[in-house]
Design an enzyme around this catalytic site. Structure first.
Site, PDB file in Angstrom:
ATOM      1  N   ARG A  83       0.841  -1.198   0.000  1.00 31.66           N
ATOM      2  CA  ARG A  83       0.000   0.000   0.000  1.00 31.66           C
ATOM      3  C   ARG A  83       0.877   1.249   0.000  1.00 31.66           C
ATOM      4  O   ARG A  83       2.078   1.183   0.255  1.00 31.66           O
ATOM      5  CB  ARG A  83      -0.909   0.013   1.245  1.00 31.66           C
ATOM      6  CG  ARG A  83      -2.016  -1.007   1.214  1.00 31.66           C
ATOM      7  CD  ARG A  83      -2.747  -1.091   2.544  1.00 31.66           C
ATOM      8  NE  ARG A  83      -1.949  -1.732   3.578  1.00 31.66           N
ATOM      9  CZ  ARG A  83      -2.331  -1.911   4.841  1.00 31.66           C
ATOM     10  NH1 ARG A  83      -3.519  -1.485   5.225  1.00 31.66           N
ATOM     11  NH2 ARG A  83      -1.541  -2.520   5.713  1.00 31.66           N
TER      12      ARG A  83
ATOM     13  N   LYS B  14       1.728   2.081   7.384  1.00 32.62           N
ATOM     14  CA  LYS B  14       2.092   1.309   8.589  1.00 32.62           C
ATOM     15  C   LYS B  14       3.009   2.105   9.508  1.00 32.62           C
ATOM     16  O   LYS B  14       3.600   3.114   9.117  1.00 32.62           O
ATOM     17  CB  LYS B  14       2.806   0.007   8.178  1.00 32.62           C
ATOM     18  CG  LYS B  14       1.896  -1.001   7.521  1.00 32.62           C
ATOM     19  CD  LYS B  14       0.649  -1.338   8.324  1.00 32.62           C
ATOM     20  CE  LYS B  14       0.909  -2.235   9.520  1.00 32.62           C
ATOM     21  NZ  LYS B  14      -0.376  -2.598  10.202  1.00 32.62           N
TER      22      LYS B  14
ATOM     23  N   TYR C 266      -1.084   4.438  10.595  1.00 31.50           N
ATOM     24  CA  TYR C 266      -1.404   3.441  11.632  1.00 31.50           C
ATOM     25  C   TYR C 266      -0.189   3.326  12.544  1.00 31.50           C
ATOM     26  O   TYR C 266       0.948   3.274  12.066  1.00 31.50           O
ATOM     27  CB  TYR C 266      -1.675   2.060  11.009  1.00 31.50           C
ATOM     28  CG  TYR C 266      -3.018   1.964  10.319  1.00 31.50           C
ATOM     29  CD1 TYR C 266      -4.192   2.165  11.021  1.00 31.50           C
ATOM     30  CD2 TYR C 266      -3.097   1.663   8.965  1.00 31.50           C
ATOM     31  CE1 TYR C 266      -5.426   2.085  10.391  1.00 31.50           C
ATOM     32  CE2 TYR C 266      -4.324   1.584   8.319  1.00 31.50           C
ATOM     33  CZ  TYR C 266      -5.486   1.796   9.047  1.00 31.50           C
ATOM     34  OH  TYR C 266      -6.696   1.712   8.424  1.00 31.50           O
TER      35      TYR C 266
ATOM     36  N   HIS D 205      -0.594   1.605  16.192  1.00 27.52           N
ATOM     37  CA  HIS D 205      -0.758   0.435  17.077  1.00 27.52           C
ATOM     38  C   HIS D 205       0.323   0.414  18.156  1.00 27.52           C
ATOM     39  O   HIS D 205       1.101  -0.540  18.277  1.00 27.52           O
ATOM     40  CB  HIS D 205      -0.719  -0.857  16.262  1.00 27.52           C
ATOM     41  CG  HIS D 205      -1.759  -0.926  15.179  1.00 27.52           C
ATOM     42  ND1 HIS D 205      -3.103  -1.053  15.429  1.00 27.52           N
ATOM     43  CD2 HIS D 205      -1.646  -0.859  13.829  1.00 27.52           C
ATOM     44  CE1 HIS D 205      -3.771  -1.074  14.293  1.00 27.52           C
ATOM     45  NE2 HIS D 205      -2.920  -0.945  13.302  1.00 27.52           N
TER      46      HIS D 205
ATOM     47  N   GLU E  94      -5.829   4.530  13.728  1.00 30.48           N
ATOM     48  CA  GLU E  94      -6.744   3.563  14.354  1.00 30.48           C
ATOM     49  C   GLU E  94      -7.440   4.081  15.607  1.00 30.48           C
ATOM     50  O   GLU E  94      -8.365   3.438  16.093  1.00 30.48           O
ATOM     51  CB  GLU E  94      -6.022   2.239  14.655  1.00 30.48           C
ATOM     52  CG  GLU E  94      -5.047   2.251  15.829  1.00 30.48           C
ATOM     53  CD  GLU E  94      -3.656   2.790  15.475  1.00 30.48           C
ATOM     54  OE1 GLU E  94      -3.458   3.252  14.342  1.00 30.48           O
ATOM     55  OE2 GLU E  94      -2.773   2.733  16.356  1.00 30.48           O
TER      56      GLU E  94
ATOM     57  N   ASP F 200      -2.296  -6.884  15.436  1.00 30.10           N
ATOM     58  CA  ASP F 200      -1.691  -5.543  15.409  1.00 30.10           C
ATOM     59  C   ASP F 200      -1.805  -4.852  16.764  1.00 30.10           C
ATOM     60  O   ASP F 200      -1.065  -3.915  17.054  1.00 30.10           O
ATOM     61  CB  ASP F 200      -2.281  -4.674  14.283  1.00 30.10           C
ATOM     62  CG  ASP F 200      -3.788  -4.588  14.341  1.00 30.10           C
ATOM     63  OD1 ASP F 200      -4.413  -5.239  15.194  1.00 30.10           O
ATOM     64  OD2 ASP F 200      -4.368  -3.851  13.514  1.00 30.10           O
TER      65      ASP F 200
HETATM   66  N1  NAI Z   1      -4.034  -7.741  11.073  1.00 29.41           N
HETATM   67  C1  NAI Z   1      -4.446  -6.784  10.249  1.00 29.41           C
HETATM   68  O1  NAI Z   1      -3.933  -6.626   9.145  1.00 29.41           O
HETATM   69  C2  NAI Z   1      -5.584  -5.916  10.638  1.00 29.41           C
HETATM   70  C3  NAI Z   1      -5.993  -5.909  11.944  1.00 29.41           C
HETATM   71  N2  NAI Z   1      -7.084  -5.190  12.337  1.00 29.41           N
HETATM   72  C4  NAI Z   1      -7.414  -5.285  13.744  1.00 29.41           C
HETATM   73  O2  NAI Z   1      -8.566  -6.092  13.979  1.00 29.41           O
HETATM   74  C5  NAI Z   1      -9.065  -5.806  15.293  1.00 29.41           C
HETATM   75  C6  NAI Z   1     -10.582  -5.631  15.258  1.00 29.41           C
HETATM   76  O3  NAI Z   1     -10.881  -4.424  14.585  1.00 29.41           O
HETATM   77  P1  NAI Z   1     -12.386  -3.926  14.333  1.00 29.41           P
HETATM   78  O4  NAI Z   1     -13.252  -5.057  14.001  1.00 29.41           O
HETATM   79  O5  NAI Z   1     -12.289  -2.780  13.395  1.00 29.41           O
HETATM   80  O6  NAI Z   1     -12.776  -3.369  15.750  1.00 29.41           O
HETATM   81  P2  NAI Z   1     -14.272  -3.032  16.252  1.00 29.41           P
HETATM   82  O7  NAI Z   1     -14.108  -2.024  17.325  1.00 29.41           O
HETATM   83  O8  NAI Z   1     -15.159  -2.741  15.103  1.00 29.41           O
HETATM   84  O9  NAI Z   1     -14.746  -4.429  16.871  1.00 29.41           O
HETATM   85  C7  NAI Z   1     -14.171  -4.990  18.000  1.00 29.41           C
HETATM   86  C8  NAI Z   1     -15.223  -5.802  18.700  1.00 29.41           C
HETATM   87  O10 NAI Z   1     -14.575  -6.503  19.773  1.00 29.41           O
HETATM   88  C9  NAI Z   1     -15.545  -6.600  20.785  1.00 29.41           C
HETATM   89  N3  NAI Z   1     -14.924  -6.981  22.044  1.00 29.41           N
HETATM   90  C10 NAI Z   1     -14.228  -6.229  22.936  1.00 29.41           C
HETATM   91  N4  NAI Z   1     -13.871  -6.987  23.975  1.00 29.41           N
HETATM   92  C11 NAI Z   1     -14.345  -8.237  23.743  1.00 29.41           C
HETATM   93  C12 NAI Z   1     -14.326  -9.447  24.458  1.00 29.41           C
HETATM   94  N5  NAI Z   1     -13.739  -9.539  25.655  1.00 29.41           N
HETATM   95  N6  NAI Z   1     -14.913 -10.534  23.904  1.00 29.41           N
HETATM   96  C13 NAI Z   1     -15.496 -10.457  22.704  1.00 29.41           C
HETATM   97  N7  NAI Z   1     -15.580  -9.327  21.982  1.00 29.41           N
HETATM   98  C14 NAI Z   1     -15.013  -8.230  22.510  1.00 29.41           C
HETATM   99  C15 NAI Z   1     -16.196  -5.212  20.811  1.00 29.41           C
HETATM  100  O11 NAI Z   1     -17.438  -5.228  21.495  1.00 29.41           O
HETATM  101  C16 NAI Z   1     -16.352  -4.955  19.319  1.00 29.41           C
HETATM  102  O12 NAI Z   1     -17.605  -5.365  18.821  1.00 29.41           O
HETATM  103  C17 NAI Z   1      -8.285  -4.555  15.734  1.00 29.41           C
HETATM  104  O13 NAI Z   1      -7.192  -4.936  16.558  1.00 29.41           O
HETATM  105  C18 NAI Z   1      -7.785  -3.986  14.438  1.00 29.41           C
HETATM  106  O14 NAI Z   1      -6.687  -3.130  14.589  1.00 29.41           O
HETATM  107  C19 NAI Z   1      -7.806  -4.430  11.456  1.00 29.41           C
HETATM  108  C20 NAI Z   1      -7.410  -4.384  10.133  1.00 29.41           C
HETATM  109  C21 NAI Z   1      -6.233  -5.083   9.633  1.00 29.41           C
HETATM  110  C1  PYR Z   2      -5.172  -1.647  10.421  1.00 32.15           C
HETATM  111  C2  PYR Z   2      -3.817  -1.971  10.017  1.00 32.15           C
HETATM  112  O1  PYR Z   2      -2.924  -1.963  10.816  1.00 32.15           O
HETATM  113  C3  PYR Z   2      -3.547  -2.310   8.652  1.00 32.15           C
HETATM  114  O2  PYR Z   2      -4.418  -2.154   7.797  1.00 32.15           O
HETATM  115  O3  PYR Z   2      -2.418  -2.760   8.355  1.00 32.15           O
END
Ligand code: NAI
Ligand code: PYR
Length: 376
Positions: free
Chosen positions: A15, A75, A94, A96, A118, A270
């Site tokens: 990206r 990133k 981003y 993190h 984020e 992340d």
């Molecule tokens: N690895 C990657 O490339 C990427 C990673 N991410 C990550 O994915 C993760 C999720 O992101 P989003 O869905 O956008 O966040 P979001 O805020 O939309 O959803 C998170 C959900 O987790 C729930 N939650 C919180 N504590 C909980 C628990 N103890 N048990 C069950 N559910 C719980 C919340 O109620 C919420 O519904 C983040 O860490 C984000 O940074 C996002 C995009 C890319």
């Molecule tokens: C959310 C994030 O860290 C990514 O898109 O790489």
């Protein structure tokens, strides 16, 4: 203001921080944009595309970082980029930081103004600059899980949707936000049996309405997670507490209870990861490792693998906020826009985002106090 767009250097991160359309928006507003040569090539944007939009193409990352007042990236900076940090440089990307002590210390020591995509958060709790990448990663998590469930990729050899006469695979998603919902859409669409857990009862109600009985919702607690994980073929970690280190909800014993060849995709890596056996960040070059017979995938920049889609989706949402920073300067922009203010993680040598300070056990200074003698 002078905006800088260096080429991303993370493994297989294709990206880029701005599209030519984004460059044009800054130029129209009277700013200069410096783009490192070949920065957009992985996303299908050539130097000529950027020049035609008004950017100046520079030969090295060093020139971009040194001349720009605001760096617009994708990133978090890697150690090779720390030498470019300087006082009052605006870093818009981003970050993190919760699991990134060294980067946080560097940003503090050099007094960088570090604004994390984020944690920009509107009053209704949405995370508009995380959302598009969570949509991408949520959708990808199922196609990646399906691939690693295949025998030649180390999996147990089950097809997500099954076939008539043979049951489908069981996909368990912990966290029902943007990643979780998008994962569920893909898994349900492929015919898998889907269970989704969240700690927010209202969110479970919304999911129940949205999917009209095509998935099972469960309150997230230790007991329910253990029951669901034991039976999961594909487990997706999708929790978030904004800015904070992810809670380790799936224990090592729960992973041991999964059958061999099952797959874990911990999207929340992340923020440090939500599964106890996810003890390292993996890369697109080496995406998996096996522990207790279970294939683990923990790539922290999943959308980097579909850069054309992701760069455009990301640039669409970052530009309005970046323009406010460039047009008004940091102080006025964050004073006038509370969502943008929540994005500021480090300022004037202080950690000004409480969840980051708590996760790293560093002193927290409220943003208003840290703003006192800021120059930009
Ligand atoms: N690895 C990657 O490339 C990427 C990673 N991410 C990550 O994915 C993760 C999720 O992101 P989003 O869905 O956008 O966040 P979001 O805020 O939309 O959803 C998170 C959900 O987790 C729930 N939650 C919180 N504590 C909980 C628990 N103890 N048990 C069950 N559910 C719980 C919340 O109620 C919420 O519904 C983040 O860490 C984000 O940074 C996002 C995009 C890319
Ligand atoms: C959310 C994030 O860290 C990514 O898109 O790489």
């Amino acid at each position: 203001m002078i905006i800088g767009v260096p080429k991303e250097i993370k493994d297989n991160e294709n990206r880029v921080g701005l599209t030519p359309a984004g460059v044009s928006a800054y130029i129209q507003a009277g700013h200069r944009v410096l783009v490192e040569t070949q920065a957009g090539i992985g996303s299908g944007f050539s130097d000529e595309d950027f020049s035609a939009a008004g950017a100046e193409i520079l030969d090295s990352a060093e020139e971009v970082w040194q001349q720009a007042e605001m760096i617009c990236k994708v990133k978090e900076p890697l150690p090779a980029e720390y030498k470019f940090f300087r006082e009052n440089l605006i870093l818009f990307t981003y970050l993190h930081l919760a699991p990134e002590r060294e980067l946080t210390e560097q940003l503090r020591a050099k007094k960088v103004v570090a604004i994390a995509y984020e944690t920009i958060q509107t009053d209704d709790g949405s995370l508009p600059l995380l959302m598009p990448m969570s949509e991408v990663a949520g959708r990808m998590s199922v196609q990646i899980g399906a691939q690693f469930l295949e025998k030649p990729h180390g999996g147990k050899g089950v097809l997500l949707g099954g076939v008539p006469g043979v049951p489908p695979a069981h996909v368990v998603i912990v966290g029902g936000g943007i990643v979780g919902t998008n994962a569920a859409k893909m898994a349900v669409g492929l015919g898998a049996q889907v269970t989704i857990l969240d700690i927010n009862a209202n969110r479970l109600r919304e999911l129940d309405d949205l999917f009209q009985g095509r998935l099972r919702t469960l309150m997230s607690n230790h007991y329910n997670i253990a029951q669901a994980v034991k039976d999961a073929d594909l487990l997706i970690g999708a929790v978030l507490i904004p800015g904070a280190r992810a809670p380790k909800l799936v224990t090592e014993d729960m992973v041991k209870s999964m059958s061999p060849g099952s797959v874990i995709v911990d999207v929340a890596i992340d923020q440090g990861g939500s599964i106890e056996t996810v003890d390292r960040i993996t890369t697109h070059s080496e995406p998996t490792y096996v522990k207790h017979g279970v294939v683990h995938y923990a790539v922290a920049n999943m959308p980097g693998a579909v850069p054309r889609t992701s760069t455009i989706a990301l640039s669409n949402v970052t530009i309005p906020y970046g323009l406010q920073l460039a047009n008004k300067g940091v102080r006025a922009a964050i004073t006038q826009n509370r969502a943008l203010a929540r994005g500021v993680n480090v300022l004037n040598g202080h950690v000004v985002y409480e969840a980051v300070a708590t996760s790293l056990n560093l002193p927290y200074v409220p943003l208003e106090d840290a703003l006192h003698d800021l120059q930009v």
